[in-house]
Design a protein around this motif. Sequence first.
Motif, PDB file in Angstrom:
ATOM      1  N   ARG A   1      -6.919  -7.013  -5.491  1.00  0.00           N
ATOM      2  CA  ARG A   1      -7.070  -5.768  -6.081  1.00  0.00           C
ATOM      3  C   ARG A   1      -5.804  -4.635  -5.988  1.00  0.00           C
ATOM      4  O   ARG A   1      -5.453  -4.385  -6.963  1.00  0.00           O
ATOM      5  CB  ARG A   1      -8.654  -4.971  -5.709  1.00  0.00           C
ATOM      6  CG  ARG A   1      -9.743  -5.468  -6.440  1.00  0.00           C
ATOM      7  CD  ARG A   1     -10.871  -4.661  -6.183  1.00  0.00           C
ATOM      8  NE  ARG A   1     -11.358  -4.785  -4.749  1.00  0.00           N
ATOM      9  CZ  ARG A   1     -12.126  -5.847  -4.309  1.00  0.00           C
ATOM     10  NH1 ARG A   1     -12.836  -6.517  -5.141  1.00  0.00           N
ATOM     11  NH2 ARG A   1     -12.436  -5.998  -3.161  1.00  0.00           N
TER      12      ARG A   1
ATOM     13  N   SER B   1      -2.869  -3.663  -8.671  1.00  0.00           N
ATOM     14  CA  SER B   1      -2.712  -2.149  -8.738  1.00  0.00           C
ATOM     15  C   SER B   1      -1.208  -2.056  -8.860  1.00  0.00           C
ATOM     16  O   SER B   1      -0.435  -1.042  -9.486  1.00  0.00           O
ATOM     17  CB  SER B   1      -3.134  -1.468  -7.637  1.00  0.00           C
ATOM     18  OG  SER B   1      -2.558  -1.511  -6.553  1.00  0.00           O
ATOM     19  N   ARG B   2      -0.470  -3.079  -8.094  1.00  0.00           N
ATOM     20  CA  ARG B   2       1.123  -2.728  -8.035  1.00  0.00           C
ATOM     21  C   ARG B   2       2.011  -3.439  -9.064  1.00  0.00           C
ATOM     22  O   ARG B   2       2.934  -3.149  -9.303  1.00  0.00           O
ATOM     23  CB  ARG B   2       1.685  -3.090  -6.681  1.00  0.00           C
ATOM     24  CG  ARG B   2       0.860  -2.260  -5.666  1.00  0.00           C
ATOM     25  CD  ARG B   2       0.936  -0.849  -5.848  1.00  0.00           C
ATOM     26  NE  ARG B   2       0.771  -0.074  -4.390  1.00  0.00           N
ATOM     27  CZ  ARG B   2      -0.413   0.764  -4.444  1.00  0.00           C
ATOM     28  NH1 ARG B   2      -1.126   0.679  -5.483  1.00  0.00           N
ATOM     29  NH2 ARG B   2      -0.725   1.484  -3.516  1.00  0.00           N
TER      30      ARG B   2
ATOM     31  N   PRO C   1       2.201   2.180  -7.636  1.00  0.00           N
ATOM     32  CA  PRO C   1       1.452   1.541  -8.873  1.00  0.00           C
ATOM     33  C   PRO C   1       2.347   0.903  -9.846  1.00  0.00           C
ATOM     34  O   PRO C   1       3.254   1.677 -10.333  1.00  0.00           O
ATOM     35  CB  PRO C   1       0.374   2.419  -8.825  1.00  0.00           C
ATOM     36  CG  PRO C   1       0.166   3.304  -7.819  1.00  0.00           C
ATOM     37  CD  PRO C   1       1.676   3.497  -7.414  1.00  0.00           C
TER      38      PRO C   1
ATOM     39  N   GLU D   1       0.705  -1.160   0.083  1.00  0.00           N
ATOM     40  CA  GLU D   1      -0.049  -0.039   0.117  1.00  0.00           C
ATOM     41  C   GLU D   1       1.010   0.996   0.062  1.00  0.00           C
ATOM     42  O   GLU D   1       0.246   2.236  -0.557  1.00  0.00           O
ATOM     43  CB  GLU D   1      -0.791   0.036   1.239  1.00  0.00           C
ATOM     44  CG  GLU D   1      -1.978  -0.779   1.167  1.00  0.00           C
ATOM     45  CD  GLU D   1      -2.930  -0.764   2.349  1.00  0.00           C
ATOM     46  OE1 GLU D   1      -2.427  -0.350   3.529  1.00  0.00           O
ATOM     47  OE2 GLU D   1      -3.924  -1.048   2.471  1.00  0.00           O
TER      48      GLU D   1
ATOM     49  N   HIS E   1      -5.857  -3.152 -14.257  1.00  0.00           N
ATOM     50  CA  HIS E   1      -4.854  -2.704 -13.047  1.00  0.00           C
ATOM     51  C   HIS E   1      -5.721  -1.477 -12.209  1.00  0.00           C
ATOM     52  O   HIS E   1      -5.521  -0.389 -12.589  1.00  0.00           O
ATOM     53  CB  HIS E   1      -3.678  -2.318 -13.628  1.00  0.00           C
ATOM     54  CG  HIS E   1      -2.849  -3.331 -14.331  1.00  0.00           C
ATOM     55  ND1 HIS E   1      -1.934  -3.957 -13.462  1.00  0.00           N
ATOM     56  CD2 HIS E   1      -2.985  -3.841 -15.590  1.00  0.00           C
ATOM     57  CE1 HIS E   1      -1.531  -5.025 -14.295  1.00  0.00           C
ATOM     58  NE2 HIS E   1      -2.095  -4.827 -15.512  1.00  0.00           N
ATOM     59  N   PRO E   2      -6.619  -1.875 -11.414  1.00  0.00           N
ATOM     60  CA  PRO E   2      -7.532  -0.865 -10.769  1.00  0.00           C
ATOM     61  C   PRO E   2      -6.621   0.441  -9.882  1.00  0.00           C
ATOM     62  O   PRO E   2      -5.258  -0.215  -9.499  1.00  0.00           O
ATOM     63  CB  PRO E   2      -8.082  -1.586  -9.766  1.00  0.00           C
ATOM     64  CG  PRO E   2      -7.425  -2.930  -9.446  1.00  0.00           C
ATOM     65  CD  PRO E   2      -6.807  -3.274 -10.734  1.00  0.00           C
ATOM     66  N   ALA E   3      -7.125   1.312  -9.958  1.00  0.00           N
ATOM     67  CA  ALA E   3      -6.243   2.397  -9.130  1.00  0.00           C
ATOM     68  C   ALA E   3      -6.455   2.219  -7.762  1.00  0.00           C
ATOM     69  O   ALA E   3      -7.452   2.585  -7.140  1.00  0.00           O
ATOM     70  CB  ALA E   3      -6.853   3.788  -9.433  1.00  0.00           C
ATOM     71  N   VAL E   4      -5.489   1.961  -7.003  1.00  0.00           N
ATOM     72  CA  VAL E   4      -5.360   1.835  -5.530  1.00  0.00           C
ATOM     73  C   VAL E   4      -4.423   2.600  -5.274  1.00  0.00           C
ATOM     74  O   VAL E   4      -3.106   2.542  -5.356  1.00  0.00           O
ATOM     75  CB  VAL E   4      -5.107   0.360  -5.012  1.00  0.00           C
ATOM     76  CG1 VAL E   4      -5.145   0.417  -3.502  1.00  0.00           C
ATOM     77  CG2 VAL E   4      -6.002  -0.707  -5.481  1.00  0.00           C
TER      78      VAL E   4
END
Length: 322
Positions: free
Chosen positions: A124, A128-129, A93, A88, A196-199
């Motif tokens: 998820r 993203s990473r 990302p 996190e 690749h979701p935006a986290v």
Amino acid sequence: MILRLQDLHFPEEAARLFPDTPDRALYLEIGFGDGRFWPAFVEGLPDVPNYLGVELSGVSLLKAARRLRAAGLRNAHVAKLPATVMLESVIAPGRLSGIIVNFPDPWPKADHLDQRLLRAPFFRLAASRLKPGGAVLFTTDHQEYFEFACREAEASGVMEVRLEPPPAAALATKYALKWRDLGIEAQHARFVPTAHPAVPLHAVTPYPDQEAQVPHAIMTLPDPFDLSDFERVTVRGEHHTVVLLDAYRSLRRDEYTVLAHVEEGELIQEVLVNVTGRRDGSTLVRLAKFGGPVITAGVKAAVGAVADELQRRGAVLTHHGY
Ligand SMILES: C[S@@+](CC[C@H](N)C(=O)[O-])C[C@H]1O[C@@H](n2cnc3c(N)ncnc32)[C@H](O)[C@@H]1O
């Protein structure tokens, strides 16, 4: 080399962590145990990828660091940190080529399933990473966890599940050998992101060099002042919980140190807040450098909680920076 929490940048840059090989692929191994996997996985490769490993066990950390050094792997770092904190807050990302999870703790009891690492929110975050073409490589002896993880990956909506034979190195870890000796076969899946979701990065600020940024307050204490009847104080914020556990008085001077426990998701820190007299008669309440705290919203709140507690005891706040 061992990375301490306070040595890290949030996020990290390959050029800083791997100055000799900044352009190589980057892998993260979660729960590396005694560190056997990576040296075996990369043996014979001409351009060994960069490696970050995270573990919760300090003993494993030392064993793995020794093993990586013995294998001459200079572009490999390990940290005693929960996996989600690394993902996190430290890894930006789209940076990872692979995330390796070998024989994670299965948490088999029905009421412990939420302790499992491989659940939809993890997938998820992992997607993203990871960069396009990257994947999570998962090997386990635990059939039920294996099926659970595959279901969770699909439920995440961002991972395709590919069932493949495990890499040879994953069958030679400490736990792989333990289960093999009991006749239990390992299962392997490659989880490949379909999106690749935006986290966003979870912001963390390390202990800064500029003194002014250290969370602090300036107060005037009543005279006489005493904290000997101090009792535990709990403060809950939206993203943190702070517990002021105890207060200690200096033997030499009329000064105090408060021990605070700060929880922000999986990031847990025990920090000290000093309450010291200044020449002009006022009192400085300030986060101590001891233990290399990482200054987060929760740690600032701990300094604020100490200032609030002193105000409840008659102190007057004249300035604060937290
Ligand atoms: C069953 S052991 C497997 C060790 C090693 N991968 C092997 O195959 O021998 C699982 C390891 O994961 C570590 N671990 C558990 N949760 C973790 C987390 N959230 N972040 C990092 N490591 C974790 C544990 O400390 C433990 O060493």
